[in-house]
Motif scaffolding. Structure first.
Motif, PDB file in Angstrom:
ATOM      1  N   ASP A   1      45.968  45.491  38.462  1.00  0.00           N
ATOM      2  CA  ASP A   1      47.339  45.980  38.300  1.00  0.00           C
ATOM      3  C   ASP A   1      48.126  45.870  39.605  1.00  0.00           C
ATOM      4  OD1 ASP A   1      46.759  46.609  35.653  1.00  0.00           O
ATOM      5  OD2 ASP A   1      46.059  48.610  36.170  1.00  0.00           O
ATOM      6  N   GLY A   2      47.901  44.763  40.329  1.00  0.00           N
ATOM      7  CA  GLY A   2      48.668  44.492  41.533  1.00  0.00           C
ATOM      8  C   GLY A   2      48.128  45.120  42.801  1.00  0.00           C
ATOM      9  N   ILE A   3      47.082  45.948  42.722  1.00  0.00           N
ATOM     10  CA  ILE A   3      46.524  46.648  43.882  1.00  0.00           C
ATOM     11  C   ILE A   3      45.085  46.187  44.099  1.00  0.00           C
ATOM     12  CG2 ILE A   3      46.029  48.888  44.923  1.00  0.00           C
ATOM     13  CD1 ILE A   3      48.988  48.434  44.432  1.00  0.00           C
ATOM     14  N   LEU A   4      44.722  45.898  45.350  1.00  0.00           N
ATOM     15  CA  LEU A   4      43.358  45.475  45.659  1.00  0.00           C
ATOM     16  C   LEU A   4      42.419  46.675  45.718  1.00  0.00           C
ATOM     17  CD1 LEU A   4      43.920  42.744  48.406  1.00  0.00           C
ATOM     18  CD2 LEU A   4      42.843  42.397  46.178  1.00  0.00           C
ATOM     19  N   HIS A   5      41.248  46.524  45.064  1.00  0.00           N
ATOM     20  CA  HIS A   5      40.218  47.558  45.069  1.00  0.00           C
ATOM     21  C   HIS A   5      38.904  46.944  45.529  1.00  0.00           C
ATOM     22  CE1 HIS A   5      42.656  50.505  42.790  1.00  0.00           C
ATOM     23  NE2 HIS A   5      43.154  49.426  42.203  1.00  0.00           N
ATOM     24  N   GLU A   6      38.215  47.649  46.427  1.00  0.00           N
ATOM     25  CA  GLU A   6      36.941  47.131  46.917  1.00  0.00           C
ATOM     26  C   GLU A   6      35.881  47.259  45.836  1.00  0.00           C
ATOM     27  OE1 GLU A   6      34.456  47.087  51.096  1.00  0.00           O
ATOM     28  OE2 GLU A   6      36.412  48.042  50.914  1.00  0.00           O
ATOM     29  N   TYR A   7      35.013  46.271  45.789  1.00  0.00           N
ATOM     30  CA  TYR A   7      34.024  46.146  44.727  1.00  0.00           C
ATOM     31  C   TYR A   7      32.646  46.082  45.386  1.00  0.00           C
ATOM     32  CZ  TYR A   7      32.078  44.143  40.382  1.00  0.00           C
ATOM     33  OH  TYR A   7      31.370  43.904  39.237  1.00  0.00           O
ATOM     34  N   ALA A   8      31.623  46.235  44.597  1.00  0.00           N
ATOM     35  CA  ALA A   8      30.261  46.157  45.122  1.00  0.00           C
ATOM     36  C   ALA A   8      30.043  44.839  45.864  1.00  0.00           C
ATOM     37  CB  ALA A   8      29.269  46.263  43.968  1.00  0.00           C
ATOM     38  N   ALA A   9      29.568  44.941  47.095  1.00  0.00           N
ATOM     39  CA  ALA A   9      29.393  43.749  47.927  1.00  0.00           C
ATOM     40  C   ALA A   9      27.944  43.291  47.912  1.00  0.00           C
ATOM     41  CB  ALA A   9      29.811  44.048  49.358  1.00  0.00           C
ATOM     42  N   PRO A  10      27.703  41.985  47.813  1.00  0.00           N
ATOM     43  CA  PRO A  10      26.338  41.465  47.873  1.00  0.00           C
ATOM     44  C   PRO A  10      25.816  41.513  49.303  1.00  0.00           C
ATOM     45  CG  PRO A  10      27.887  39.666  47.749  1.00  0.00           C
ATOM     46  CD  PRO A  10      28.693  40.921  47.618  1.00  0.00           C
ATOM     47  N   PRO A  11      24.521  41.394  49.499  1.00  0.00           N
ATOM     48  CA  PRO A  11      23.981  41.361  50.862  1.00  0.00           C
ATOM     49  C   PRO A  11      24.540  40.168  51.646  1.00  0.00           C
ATOM     50  CG  PRO A  11      22.234  41.641  49.235  1.00  0.00           C
ATOM     51  CD  PRO A  11      23.476  41.325  48.476  1.00  0.00           C
ATOM     52  N   LYS A  12      24.619  40.321  52.956  1.00  0.00           N
ATOM     53  CA  LYS A  12      25.170  39.264  53.813  1.00  0.00           C
ATOM     54  C   LYS A  12      24.373  37.970  53.684  1.00  0.00           C
ATOM     55  CE  LYS A  12      26.722  38.301  58.528  1.00  0.00           C
ATOM     56  NZ  LYS A  12      28.058  37.883  58.101  1.00  0.00           N
ATOM     57  N   THR A  13      23.068  38.094  53.386  1.00  0.00           N
ATOM     58  CA  THR A  13      22.225  36.901  53.268  1.00  0.00           C
ATOM     59  C   THR A  13      22.654  36.004  52.110  1.00  0.00           C
ATOM     60  OG1 THR A  13      20.662  38.203  51.957  1.00  0.00           O
ATOM     61  CG2 THR A  13      20.222  38.005  54.316  1.00  0.00           C
ATOM     62  N   LYS A  14      23.410  36.551  51.151  1.00  0.00           N
ATOM     63  CA  LYS A  14      23.849  35.775  49.984  1.00  0.00           C
ATOM     64  C   LYS A  14      25.230  35.149  50.182  1.00  0.00           C
ATOM     65  CE  LYS A  14      20.226  37.063  47.581  1.00  0.00           C
ATOM     66  NZ  LYS A  14      19.142  36.115  47.280  1.00  0.00           N
ATOM     67  N   GLN A  15      25.885  35.433  51.306  1.00  0.00           N
ATOM     68  CA  GLN A  15      27.282  35.020  51.503  1.00  0.00           C
ATOM     69  C   GLN A  15      27.471  33.514  51.341  1.00  0.00           C
ATOM     70  OE1 GLN A  15      29.415  36.661  54.934  1.00  0.00           O
ATOM     71  NE2 GLN A  15      30.081  34.594  55.470  1.00  0.00           N
ATOM     72  N   GLU A  16      26.730  32.721  52.086  1.00  0.00           N
ATOM     73  CA  GLU A  16      26.912  31.268  52.059  1.00  0.00           C
ATOM     74  C   GLU A  16      26.615  30.698  50.679  1.00  0.00           C
ATOM     75  OE1 GLU A  16      28.045  29.150  54.312  1.00  0.00           O
ATOM     76  OE2 GLU A  16      28.486  30.778  55.697  1.00  0.00           O
ATOM     77  N   GLN A  17      25.577  31.208  50.030  1.00  0.00           N
ATOM     78  CA  GLN A  17      25.203  30.682  48.715  1.00  0.00           C
ATOM     79  C   GLN A  17      26.270  30.979  47.673  1.00  0.00           C
ATOM     80  OE1 GLN A  17      21.362  32.860  49.284  1.00  0.00           O
ATOM     81  NE2 GLN A  17      20.535  31.150  48.112  1.00  0.00           N
ATOM     82  N   ILE A  18      26.832  32.195  47.718  1.00  0.00           N
ATOM     83  CA  ILE A  18      27.856  32.575  46.741  1.00  0.00           C
ATOM     84  C   ILE A  18      29.107  31.721  46.923  1.00  0.00           C
ATOM     85  CG2 ILE A  18      29.454  34.431  46.110  1.00  0.00           C
ATOM     86  CD1 ILE A  18      27.131  36.387  46.589  1.00  0.00           C
ATOM     87  N   ILE A  19      29.559  31.548  48.158  1.00  0.00           N
ATOM     88  CA  ILE A  19      30.762  30.752  48.419  1.00  0.00           C
ATOM     89  C   ILE A  19      30.519  29.286  48.049  1.00  0.00           C
ATOM     90  CG2 ILE A  19      32.246  29.875  50.268  1.00  0.00           C
ATOM     91  CD1 ILE A  19      32.070  32.653  51.538  1.00  0.00           C
TER      92      ILE A  19
END
Length: 585
Positions: free
Chosen positions: A213-231
């Motif tokens: 609804d136009g407002i950013l909300h923080e969501y569950a974050a994956p572990p940092k080790t998964k960052q490159e794979q997810i992107i």
């Protein structure tokens, strides 16, 4: 001790449920037959609610409650307990504190669960109370994005990437955990009604935010080790170069949700901690709406219909980014889409494919700009032309000439209100007589969040709110207003969904004369209101009085559209003004 505690809790629950002796006997016999707790049976029978259950258990056991819909959960705690154990016992690890594991439990009297968790984690369990439905919600939010499989067996039945479907009859999403993680994230964003997904790398890890609804909300974050794979997975889906990490890239993902097609527009941007990715979700049924579903007042709806009945001339939509201009533009084109007419649209980018309309994508790399394309399509015998945005004098001049030579032109501008669009065209370099001869009308628009219908409540405004109301809306405040008390249905925001407010300026002879004499936007706006135009503030007030939105939403959406300095007369520093600035009022 456990048996005594259960008996004490059961007696308190029977009292809270107000059930008769026969019903109590049935519940006790059912407990003996199945071995299930009294609390679970009472919930299934509808005799108590989860809220009553938690309140009773908190009082009887002196164990605090937590709200898992808003509670921040630590991934280090999640790593202590496998999903299978958490799911079987209806528990959710929350945080680590010294040698303790803070554990949300639907049944804190389940000593077997406590013993098993302590054995597996090597830590002492500190139990807190949470509703079973909230624990199930937390499973899907956190475990699906961690080092675990999502709860569903496969996401591929829900989301299918068109490109992969064509290349491989058995999509790889059924095998790879990372693919399941990305599909799970996209699915949850669609279910929540998010318009954008932000994947933002930082020193701590990958930050995930959803725009609701136009407002950013923080969501569950994956572990940092998964960052490159997810992107990398997102870039593969969008057919981008995964090896190129130094330059921005843009791409698209075509997905299917059952029989519905969803377009995801992907943009990557290099940052100091890695590539930031923004995914915009474009669902056709949310972009193309019937005119009557656009949120127009009855008067504005009839004015818009009259504007669209013209066979020539220009209609402009104006407002800041994210105010719903594209939706209104597409809906108007869909309304005008008749077999007898030739409709051509120039867009950057094409956000939704409309059957029966010739849509052209701008491509500056090869010189296909708005102006060049517009000049060419005038030789394509068009009846109705849509120009995604008027950004420069050349485009404005060609669009104006097209409107003067028997074509209907729809386009957008970025201005604060309707009168500002007229002045913007002149400031670009158009002659005033060209503007008055070609422009039929201007629609200024904003989007405001609607109060959640499930937790909407009325309240008496404070004295400070009454003073602000009087200064901003120029009238006495009502005795009651409405707000959302926040619930799980609205994800603890108090809002669910958005609607639009508009002001429609029609250029009659009096306004045309003022434009030719160089009248400023302030005077044009004032005269248009005097002639009957409903300004954005008043249209927002209509929504406020109907209990559809809050005062803070109307102020946030319309503040920049106000010219009259009297509206800004209330400048006191106060908690209410601070909440307005934060978007919380």
């Amino acid at each position: 001790m456990e048996r005594f505690n259960r008996r004490r809790v059961s007696e308190a629950l029977f009292k809270a449920a107000s059930i008769n002796p026969d019903q109590i006997e049935f519940v006790l016999s059912e407990q003996q037959r199945t071995g299930r707790p009294v609390s679970k049976i009472l919930l299934e029978q509808g005799a108590i609610t989860e809220e009553v259950l938690l309140n009773v258990m908190e009082e009887q056991l002196s164990i605090p409650q937590v709200n898992l819909y808003s509670e921040k959960i630590n991934y280090n705690a999640i790593d202590c307990i496998p999903l299978e154990i958490a799911h079987r016992h209806k528990i959710m690890p929350l945080a680590l504190r010294d040698n303790q594991l803070i554990l949300a439990m639907a049944d804190p009297l389940d000593l077997h669960a406590v013993d098993e968790v302590e054995k597996i984690s090597g830590r002492e369990v500190y139990p807190v109370l949470a509703a079973e439905s909230a624990i199930n919600y937390a499973f899907q939010q956190y475990y699906a994005l961690g080092n675990y499989q999502p709860l569903e067996k496969t996401e591929s039945s829900y989301l299918v990437c068109e490109k992969e479907k064509n290349l491989d009859p058995e999509p790889v999403s059924s095998e790879s955990p990372i693919i399941k993680v990305v599909n799970s994230l996209i699915r949850r964003a669609i279910e929540k009604g998010a318009s954008d997904i932000h994947l933002e790398p930082s020193e701590e890890g990958l930050r995930v935010r959803l725009r609701l609804d136009g407002i950013l909300h923080e969501y569950a974050a994956p572990p940092k080790t998964k960052q490159e794979q997810i992107i990398s997975r997102v870039k593969i889906m969008a057919n981008l170069d995964i090896a190129e990490k130094r330059l921005p890239q843009d791409g698209n993902i075509q997905l299917k949700k059952q029989d519905e097609e969803i377009n995801l527009r992907v943009s990557t941007m290099p940052t100091i901690y890695g590539e930031k990715v923004v995914i915009r979700l474009l669902e056709k049924e949310k972009i193309v709406l019937p005119l009557e579903k656009l949120g127009l007042s009855a008067n504005n709806y009839h004015i818009l219909q009259k504007l669209l009945l013209n066979h020539a001339g220009m209609v402009l939509l104006t407002g800041p980014t994210g105010c719903g201009k594209t939706t209104t533009l597409y809906s108007a084109m869909n309304y005008l889409n008749k077999e007898k007419d030739n409709l051509i649209a120039i867009e950057d980018p094409v956000e939704c494919e409309l059957r029966g309309i010739n849509q052209i994508q701008v491509n500056r790399k090869i010189g296909r700009t708005f102006a060049n394309t517009l000049r060419s399509i005038l030789r394509q015998d068009p009846d109705i032309i849509m120009v995604g945005e008027i950004r420069d004098l050349e485009t404005a001049r060609i669009a104006t000439q097209a409107a003067l030579t028997g074509h209907m032109v729809l386009s957008t501008l970025h201005t604060n209100n309707a009168a500002g669009a007229v002045v913007r065209l002149i400031d670009m370099g158009l002659e005033p007589f060209m503007v008055t001869a070609s422009l039929n009308g201007v629609i200024a628009q904003r989007l405001i969040r609607k109060i959640c219908p499930r937790c909407s409540e009325e309240y008496a405004p404070s004295e400070e709110e009454k003073v602000f109301y009087y200064h901003f809306f120029k009238e006495d405040p009502p005795g009651k207003l409405y707000r959302g008390s926040k619930c799980k249905y609205c994800y603890q925001t108090g809002f669910r969904g958005r609607t639009s407010i508009q002001e429609l300026l029609i250029l009659d002879q009096e306004l045309q004369g003022m434009i030719l004499h160089g009248t400023k936007a302030t005077a044009l706006q004032g005269k248009a209101i005097e002639l009957g135009m409903t300004p954005l503030v008043k249209d927002g007030l209509r929504r406020l009085k109907a209990g559809e939105t809050t005062m803070g939403e109307v102020v946030r959406a319309t503040f920049n559209s106000v010219f009259d300095s009297d509206y800004l007369g209330y400048t006191g520093n106060s908690p209410f003004v601070e909440r307005l600035q934060k978007g919380e009022a």
